[in-house]
Design a protein around this motif. Sequence first.
Motif, PDB file in Angstrom:
ATOM      1  N   THR A  92       0.939  -1.476  -0.271  1.00  0.00           N
ATOM      2  CA  THR A  92      -0.565  -0.170  -0.426  1.00  0.00           C
ATOM      3  C   THR A  92       0.721   0.777  -0.020  1.00  0.00           C
ATOM      4  O   THR A  92       1.819   1.619   0.916  1.00  0.00           O
ATOM      5  N   PRO A  93       0.278   1.886  -0.659  1.00  0.00           N
ATOM      6  CA  PRO A  93       1.242   3.341  -0.728  1.00  0.00           C
ATOM      7  C   PRO A  93       0.709   4.467   0.772  1.00  0.00           C
ATOM      8  O   PRO A  93       1.048   5.377   1.002  1.00  0.00           O
ATOM      9  N   GLU A 111      -2.040   7.993  -1.082  1.00  0.00           N
ATOM     10  CA  GLU A 111      -1.075   8.394   0.685  1.00  0.00           C
ATOM     11  C   GLU A 111      -0.972   8.628   1.364  1.00  0.00           C
ATOM     12  O   GLU A 111      -1.390   9.538   2.300  1.00  0.00           O
ATOM     13  N   LYS A 112      -2.574   7.673   1.837  1.00  0.00           N
ATOM     14  CA  LYS A 112      -3.213   8.276   3.389  1.00  0.00           C
ATOM     15  C   LYS A 112      -2.840   7.685   4.119  1.00  0.00           C
ATOM     16  O   LYS A 112      -1.547   7.387   4.533  1.00  0.00           O
ATOM     17  N   VAL A 113      -2.578   8.941   5.560  1.00  0.00           N
ATOM     18  CA  VAL A 113      -1.529   9.059   5.990  1.00  0.00           C
ATOM     19  C   VAL A 113      -2.560   8.038   7.384  1.00  0.00           C
ATOM     20  O   VAL A 113      -3.384   9.120   7.921  1.00  0.00           O
ATOM     21  N   PRO A 159      -1.711  12.823  10.979  1.00  0.00           N
ATOM     22  CA  PRO A 159      -2.780  11.769  10.153  1.00  0.00           C
ATOM     23  C   PRO A 159      -3.780  12.605   9.077  1.00  0.00           C
ATOM     24  O   PRO A 159      -4.769  13.274   9.631  1.00  0.00           O
ATOM     25  N   ASP A 160      -4.826  11.394   8.287  1.00  0.00           N
ATOM     26  CA  ASP A 160      -5.431  11.610   7.480  1.00  0.00           C
ATOM     27  C   ASP A 160      -6.940  10.928   7.995  1.00  0.00           C
ATOM     28  O   ASP A 160      -7.447  11.644   7.514  1.00  0.00           O
ATOM     29  N   CYS A 217      -6.278   1.704  -0.491  1.00  0.00           N
ATOM     30  CA  CYS A 217      -5.142   3.220  -1.296  1.00  0.00           C
ATOM     31  C   CYS A 217      -4.392   2.610  -1.815  1.00  0.00           C
ATOM     32  O   CYS A 217      -4.149   3.200  -2.947  1.00  0.00           O
ATOM     33  N   LYS A 218      -4.407   1.163  -2.019  1.00  0.00           N
ATOM     34  CA  LYS A 218      -3.575   0.602  -2.511  1.00  0.00           C
ATOM     35  C   LYS A 218      -4.531   0.824  -4.061  1.00  0.00           C
ATOM     36  O   LYS A 218      -3.266   1.218  -5.462  1.00  0.00           O
ATOM     37  N   GLU A 219      -5.840   0.337  -4.271  1.00  0.00           N
ATOM     38  CA  GLU A 219      -6.430   0.566  -5.836  1.00  0.00           C
ATOM     39  C   GLU A 219      -6.501   2.180  -6.310  1.00  0.00           C
ATOM     40  O   GLU A 219      -6.457   2.239  -7.418  1.00  0.00           O
TER      41      GLU A 219
END
Length: 436
Positions: free
Chosen positions: A83-84, A391-393, A242-243, A385-387
Amino acid sequence: MIPSNWYNIVPDLPSPPPPPLHPATRQPIGPEDLAPLFPAELIAQEVSTERYIPIPQEVLDVYRLWRPTPLIRAHRLEKSLGTPARIYYKYEGVSPAGSHKPNTAVPQAYYNAKEGVRLLTTETGAGQWGSSLAFACAQFDLECQIWMVKASYEQKPYRRSLMKVYGGTVHASPSTVTNAGSKVLADDPDSPGSLGIAISEAVEVAASTPDARYALGSVLNHVLLHQTVIGEEALAELPEMPDLVIGCTGGGSNFGGLVFPFMREKLAGNLRTEFRAVEPAACPSFTRGTYAYDFGDTAGLTPLMKMHTLGHDFVPDPIHAGGLRYHGMSPLLSHMYELGLFTAVTRSQRECFEAGVRFARTEGILPAPEPTHALAEAIAEALRCKETGEEKVILTALCGHGHFDLGAYDRYLAGDLEDFTLPQERIDEALTHLPG
Ligand SMILES: *Cc1c(COP(=O)(O)O)cnc(C)c1O
């Protein structure tokens, strides 16, 4: 660094939460109604409108045994997911009892000891709170009696042992020691127990013993207040904001403790973070409960609290995340949920254990069954997020280790764990018993 104050979110909310009511008069309760159960300083904190409350030196001295807790980036979990997203966890399992619960057990024992109390009574689900309070009582020379939900008493014999090592006395709840327990046993001799029943037993003994008081490990404002050390530390330690903050919710204390300092910054316009609570599919107070005045316990001994509830006599199926088997929810968080300040989702038992095993195999720490709910949600979010390539925190509280839960992990690995479905009729039935 350990913060020097606890943070009270109430003065920063757009409106205050509805007050607890006296069950007989239906009027807001006053400090004198709570005095048989809690010491004056904790009652003052329960209703405080001060934004910051200084942490006493004696409490800081005990916190120093394990605080500040580690804030860790889950590089290896991220890598295994491809995942990003960047996932951080605040690890509360380094405390003496292995969870976030000593953050409030210690100040609760301290204020009781300071006001001359001899005995603290309490309930415990998975045994995390009971062992935390027994440890805290040992620090301040208090006696400790614990009613442990029978399903967990049988599933987790070593938590029981730990409470005894710390000097506590443990009863399987429902017990014949109290009227509340005896009444449940008369109706259902095989009752697996529930947190609601165990609270009735502990409250009954505290209220009828002059130099005894009661301690609650979640739900109440002062408990969430003490837990804000988690979020204050995380806010200072994170290299990026964080998001999304994710936490599991039983009564809401680890979630509130992690979230409130970030929520303060969001309400002040400094952050755009989103917050998500995760509850078990077998005990979904936010997502399938109703927002109403209800008792905190099964027998109806506590004040009425406005909260998301499944009904005070709802007995959840015996999932292994014992700490999440509570019919109600923090009134403060319930109010904030109604204000739309965060969202809630459910996860079922097997997907949570799957997440727990994946986490153990990548990050090395064996999570307690409760935070595997937050991990399952964090993993699902990281896979989304991978899809999308986002780049979520993501930040979560890994609020306890699972060293006492290996029996449950064994059952999961053997393919013996079940997912319970909760039919709407069971919720509807329990809600017919709400106080009118
Ligand atoms: C008690 C407990 C919970 C549930 O309580 P909250 O007040 O919702 O935090 C969750 N995780 C662990 C490890 C616990 O001990």
